[in-house]
Design a protein around this motif. Structure first.
Motif, PDB file in Angstrom:
ATOM      1  N   GLY A  35       0.803  -1.209   0.000  1.00 21.81           N
ATOM      2  CA  GLY A  35       0.000   0.000   0.000  1.00 21.81           C
ATOM      3  C   GLY A  35       0.834   1.256   0.000  1.00 21.81           C
ATOM      4  N   ALA A  49      -3.972   4.172   0.285  1.00 23.24           N
ATOM      5  CA  ALA A  49      -4.630   3.032  -0.358  1.00 23.24           C
ATOM      6  C   ALA A  49      -3.832   1.770  -0.076  1.00 23.24           C
ATOM      7  CB  ALA A  49      -4.749   3.241  -1.866  1.00 23.24           C
ATOM      8  N   ILE A  51      -3.676  -2.590  -1.268  1.00 19.22           N
ATOM      9  CA  ILE A  51      -4.167  -3.667  -2.134  1.00 19.22           C
ATOM     10  C   ILE A  51      -3.625  -4.986  -1.608  1.00 19.22           C
ATOM     11  CG2 ILE A  51      -2.272  -3.330  -3.804  1.00 19.22           C
ATOM     12  CD1 ILE A  51      -4.343  -4.169  -5.992  1.00 19.22           C
ATOM     13  N   TYR A  52      -4.528  -5.956  -1.471  1.00 19.12           N
ATOM     14  CA  TYR A  52      -4.163  -7.252  -0.937  1.00 19.12           C
ATOM     15  C   TYR A  52      -3.759  -8.187  -2.073  1.00 19.12           C
ATOM     16  CZ  TYR A  52      -6.130  -5.242   3.236  1.00 19.12           C
ATOM     17  OH  TYR A  52      -6.366  -4.412   4.305  1.00 19.12           O
ATOM     18  N   SER A  56      -8.127  -7.273  -3.700  1.00 15.78           N
ATOM     19  CA  SER A  56      -9.068  -6.361  -3.054  1.00 15.78           C
ATOM     20  C   SER A  56      -8.332  -5.110  -2.597  1.00 15.78           C
ATOM     21  CB  SER A  56      -9.767  -7.036  -1.886  1.00 15.78           C
ATOM     22  OG  SER A  56      -8.830  -7.469  -0.930  1.00 15.78           O
ATOM     23  N   THR A  57      -9.078  -4.003  -2.548  1.00 18.00           N
ATOM     24  CA  THR A  57      -8.474  -2.700  -2.274  1.00 18.00           C
ATOM     25  C   THR A  57      -9.239  -1.941  -1.199  1.00 18.00           C
ATOM     26  OG1 THR A  57      -9.755  -1.648  -4.033  1.00 18.00           O
ATOM     27  CG2 THR A  57      -7.573  -2.488  -4.623  1.00 18.00           C
ATOM     28  N   ASN A  58      -8.560  -0.949  -0.634  1.00 11.53           N
ATOM     29  CA  ASN A  58      -9.185  -0.053   0.325  1.00 11.53           C
ATOM     30  C   ASN A  58      -8.553   1.313   0.137  1.00 11.53           C
ATOM     31  OD1 ASN A  58     -10.865   0.687   2.431  1.00 11.53           O
ATOM     32  ND2 ASN A  58      -9.332   0.250   3.992  1.00 11.53           N
ATOM     33  N   TYR A  59      -9.374   2.365   0.141  1.00 11.19           N
ATOM     34  CA  TYR A  59      -8.899   3.731  -0.097  1.00 11.19           C
ATOM     35  C   TYR A  59      -9.319   4.667   1.025  1.00 11.19           C
ATOM     36  CZ  TYR A  59      -8.193   2.364  -5.002  1.00 11.19           C
ATOM     37  OH  TYR A  59      -7.779   1.759  -6.169  1.00 11.19           O
ATOM     38  N   ALA A  60      -8.492   5.687   1.256  1.00  7.49           N
ATOM     39  CA  ALA A  60      -8.908   6.771   2.116  1.00  7.49           C
ATOM     40  C   ALA A  60     -10.033   7.531   1.410  1.00  7.49           C
ATOM     41  CB  ALA A  60      -7.740   7.716   2.385  1.00  7.49           C
ATOM     42  N   ASP A  61     -10.979   8.047   2.191  1.00  8.15           N
ATOM     43  CA  ASP A  61     -12.107   8.766   1.599  1.00  8.15           C
ATOM     44  C   ASP A  61     -11.636   9.941   0.743  1.00  8.15           C
ATOM     45  OD1 ASP A  61     -14.361   8.379   4.464  1.00  8.15           O
ATOM     46  OD2 ASP A  61     -13.920   7.057   2.771  1.00  8.15           O
ATOM     47  N   LYS A  64     -10.767   8.643  -2.904  1.00  8.84           N
ATOM     48  CA  LYS A  64     -11.686   7.784  -3.659  1.00  8.84           C
ATOM     49  C   LYS A  64     -12.164   8.496  -4.925  1.00  8.84           C
ATOM     50  CE  LYS A  64     -13.455   4.955   0.148  1.00  8.84           C
ATOM     51  NZ  LYS A  64     -14.616   4.653   1.028  1.00  8.84           N
ATOM     52  N   THR A  68      -6.003   5.328  -8.017  1.00  9.18           N
ATOM     53  CA  THR A  68      -6.210   3.904  -8.255  1.00  9.18           C
ATOM     54  C   THR A  68      -4.938   3.154  -7.896  1.00  9.18           C
ATOM     55  OG1 THR A  68      -7.745   4.357 -10.070  1.00  9.18           O
ATOM     56  CG2 THR A  68      -6.818   2.138  -9.936  1.00  9.18           C
TER      57      THR A  68
END
Length: 115
Positions: A35, A49, A51-52, A56-61, A64, A68
């Protein structure tokens, strides 16, 4: 031990784009997560951000819809495509790698958004 080498920082005008890359080498284990975090002057380091290994991913608001994160598992490399950059995105961006055994950080890449 895991080594992380970052590239792609720089100066860009508001509304512009940059792409960061981070290549990992050494004792890479799967599954893992890679990340990006950023740290602005006088502030704490924050997640941008992640990424696993499975994608799968996760982002700070705050990023978003503009940033990417992606990865190439064959190259052990993670990317951060940053579009519609704002002055408040100015910070040092750090690559992060973690697996079940350890956590590692890159040396940091300066991103400056200014006209």
């Amino acid at each position: 031990q895991v080594q992380l080498v970052e590239s792609g920082g720089g100066l860009v005008q508001p509304g512009g784009s940059l792409r960061l890359s981070c290549a990992a080498s050494g004792s890479i284990f799967s599954p893992n997560a890679m990340g990006w975090y950023h740290q602005a002057p006088g502030k704490e380091r924050e997640l941008v951000a992640v990424i696993y290994y499975g994608g799968s991913t996760n982002y700070a608001d705050s990023v978003k819809g503009r940033f990417t994160i992606s990865r190439d598992n064959a190259k052990n490399t993670v990317y951060l495509q940053m579009n519609s950059l704002k002055p408040e995105d100015t910070a040092v961006y750090y690559c992060n790698y973690r697996d079940t055994r350890s956590v590692h950080w890159g040396q940091g890449a300066q991103v400056t958004v200014s006209s």
